[in-house]
Design a protein around this motif. Structure first.
Motif, PDB file in Angstrom:
ATOM      1  N   HIS A  56       0.833  -1.212   0.000  1.00 23.24           N
ATOM      2  CA  HIS A  56       0.000   0.000   0.000  1.00 23.24           C
ATOM      3  C   HIS A  56       0.864   1.257   0.000  1.00 23.24           C
ATOM      4  O   HIS A  56       0.618   2.217  -0.740  1.00 23.24           O
ATOM      5  N   ASP A  57       1.914   1.260   0.835  1.00 21.39           N
ATOM      6  CA  ASP A  57       2.798   2.422   0.919  1.00 21.39           C
ATOM      7  C   ASP A  57       4.003   2.302  -0.002  1.00 21.39           C
ATOM      8  O   ASP A  57       4.793   3.245  -0.108  1.00 21.39           O
ATOM      9  N   ASN A  58       4.152   1.117  -0.647  1.00 20.13           N
ATOM     10  CA  ASN A  58       5.322   0.864  -1.477  1.00 20.13           C
ATOM     11  C   ASN A  58       6.604   1.147  -0.686  1.00 20.13           C
ATOM     12  O   ASN A  58       7.511   1.856  -1.137  1.00 20.13           O
ATOM     13  N   ALA A  59       6.661   0.585   0.526  1.00 13.33           N
ATOM     14  CA  ALA A  59       7.794   0.870   1.411  1.00 13.33           C
ATOM     15  C   ALA A  59       8.141  -0.361   2.239  1.00 13.33           C
ATOM     16  O   ALA A  59       7.318  -1.267   2.438  1.00 13.33           O
ATOM     17  N   TYR A  60       9.391  -0.363   2.725  1.00 17.60           N
ATOM     18  CA  TYR A  60       9.880  -1.433   3.586  1.00 17.60           C
ATOM     19  C   TYR A  60       9.975  -0.915   5.017  1.00 17.60           C
ATOM     20  O   TYR A  60      10.275   0.265   5.257  1.00 17.60           O
ATOM     21  N   HIS A  61       9.752  -1.827   5.980  1.00 15.38           N
ATOM     22  CA  HIS A  61       9.906  -1.453   7.389  1.00 15.38           C
ATOM     23  C   HIS A  61      10.145  -2.705   8.217  1.00 15.38           C
ATOM     24  O   HIS A  61       9.896  -3.842   7.764  1.00 15.38           O
ATOM     25  N   TYR A  62      10.619  -2.496   9.438  1.00 19.22           N
ATOM     26  CA  TYR A  62      10.814  -3.600  10.369  1.00 19.22           C
ATOM     27  C   TYR A  62       9.497  -3.905  11.074  1.00 19.22           C
ATOM     28  O   TYR A  62       8.737  -2.985  11.407  1.00 19.22           O
ATOM     29  N   ASP A  63       9.232  -5.186  11.313  1.00 21.62           N
ATOM     30  CA  ASP A  63       8.048  -5.611  12.055  1.00 21.62           C
ATOM     31  C   ASP A  63       8.309  -5.385  13.539  1.00 21.62           C
ATOM     32  O   ASP A  63       9.039  -6.146  14.187  1.00 21.62           O
ATOM     33  N   THR A  64       7.738  -4.316  14.090  1.00 25.35           N
ATOM     34  CA  THR A  64       7.987  -3.964  15.497  1.00 25.35           C
ATOM     35  C   THR A  64       7.331  -4.937  16.464  1.00 25.35           C
ATOM     36  O   THR A  64       7.655  -4.941  17.657  1.00 25.35           O
ATOM     37  N   ASN A  65       6.420  -5.781  15.977  1.00 26.78           N
ATOM     38  CA  ASN A  65       5.787  -6.765  16.862  1.00 26.78           C
ATOM     39  C   ASN A  65       6.791  -7.824  17.334  1.00 26.78           C
ATOM     40  O   ASN A  65       6.538  -8.535  18.298  1.00 26.78           O
ATOM     41  N   GLN A  66       7.924  -7.923  16.615  1.00 26.41           N
ATOM     42  CA  GLN A  66       8.944  -8.900  16.998  1.00 26.41           C
ATOM     43  C   GLN A  66      10.033  -8.297  17.874  1.00 26.41           C
ATOM     44  O   GLN A  66      11.062  -8.909  18.114  1.00 26.41           O
ATOM     45  N   GLY A  67       9.791  -7.068  18.334  1.00 30.09           N
ATOM     46  CA  GLY A  67      10.773  -6.411  19.196  1.00 30.09           C
ATOM     47  C   GLY A  67      11.800  -5.634  18.388  1.00 30.09           C
ATOM     48  O   GLY A  67      11.784  -5.619  17.161  1.00 30.09           O
ATOM     49  N   GLU A  68      12.683  -4.973  19.102  1.00 29.32           N
ATOM     50  CA  GLU A  68      13.723  -4.167  18.468  1.00 29.32           C
ATOM     51  C   GLU A  68      14.777  -5.065  17.850  1.00 29.32           C
ATOM     52  O   GLU A  68      15.363  -5.915  18.527  1.00 29.32           O
TER      53      GLU A  68
END
Length: 321
Positions: A56-68
């Motif tokens: 949707h955003d055409n972007a990458y990010h870290y899954d914060t649900n798995q912690g830092e």
């Protein structure tokens, strides 16, 4: 930029900006789309990063649900790590003086950089050790005078106690370079007495005074040739090549070493043969002798004879009568 540095920077961007498009990554890291794609695959598949692509955003990010997420391991290359540790050790050894007010912030900054490894600075400095070997003490006032003369282009009158012959001489020199070699300091200078470039060990300068006269101009190419000429610190224009053949056991070590920028090496079966240019054999002899029976001087004959004579002299200390 190497892949290690690039992965670290990509990781820092994802932590800071949270969501990044491919185009944004390409602009920030100044690399191609294919390179970024490979880096993202490495980050996710080999380093275990919880990386998610949001269509949707055409972007990458870290899954914060798995912690830092933090990168595993040490993210410095060998030269960066050595520079930081050497700087840290040097600053720890500085005595109170003119730089006192500035040392604290520098130390704090270096410790912060060390912690970029993913470990505390105390862990890094206590578990990775730089061990100087063979360093010789020198007078701080002489070091400061010589270093200042090199930087300012001054002429020096020095009292010099030569180690080779044990002679004390008074010389006028034109110092052009300050050289740190095998944990000791040397001045590369034109010596008026010798009418030639010479290398002076700073720990053998017992007194030094600046003279208010113009420094002799030196050809930069001549200076480079002096610095990179023969083997070791006893630099001079090389007039011969040493051919050294090592045992199979030591060959596995020597084949990965650099003895001289212009060396030539080749394998002869399981033995490694090393060719190095030299003029003054003093330091070369010391390095050959430390290998004992694991090295043979194939050529020249004169160098082989020198090694043989040194070994005979050494044997006299142990030969039973």
């Amino acid at each position: 930029m190497g892949v290690t540095s690039r992965i670290f920077q990509l990781h820092q961007l994802l932590k800071k900006e949270r969501r990044l498009s491919l185009q944004r990554m390409m602009e920030r890291l100044e690399v191609s789309r294919a390179t970024i794609k490979r880096d993202l695959d490495l980050l996710r598949d080999q380093l275990g990063a919880p990386l998610i692509y949001d269509r949707h955003d055409n972007a990458y990010h870290y899954d914060t649900n798995q912690g830092e997420f933090e990168l595993p391991g040490l993210w410095f290359n060998k030269s960066e790590l050595y520079a930081l540790l050497a700087s840290e050790q040097l600053l720890e050894s500085v005595q109170p003086g003119f730089l006192g007010p500035h040392i604290g912030p520098l130390k704090t900054r270096i410790r912060a950089l060390l912690e970029k490894s993913g470990h505390t600075s105390d862990t890094v400095t206590s578990r990775i050790v730089l061990q100087p070997m063979g360093s010789r003490g020198l007078e701080s006032h002489c070091f400061g005078t010589v270093a200042g003369a090199v930087l300012d282009g001054n002429v020096l009158d020095i009292d010099y106690h030569g180690r080779g012959k044990g002679e004390r001489t008074r010389r006028r020199i034109h110092p052009y370079r300050l050289l740190h070699y095998r944990d000791n300091w040397y001045a590369i200078a034109w010596c008026e007495s010798a009418d030639a470039l010479r290398t002076f060990s700073l720990d053998r300068i017992t007194d030094a005074h600046i003279q208010a006269i113009p420094q002799r101009q030196i050809d930069e190419e001549a200076l480079k040739r002096h610095l990179n000429a023969g083997f070791g610190i006893f630099a001079d224009e090389p007039n011969d090549w040493a051919v050294l053949r090592f045992s199979p056991r030591m060959s596995r070590w020597v084949a990965d070493e650099q003895w001289h920028p212009k060396q030539i090496g080749k394998w002869l079966g399981e033995c490694y043969e090393l060719h190095v240019p030299y003029a003054n054999p003093t330091e070369l002899l010391m390095d050959i002798l430390k290998y004992g029976p694991d090295v043979e001087v194939v050529a020249p004959v004169a160098l082989s004879a020198m090694v043989e004579e040194r070994l005979r002299q050494a044997l006299r200390h142990y030969k039973k009568t």
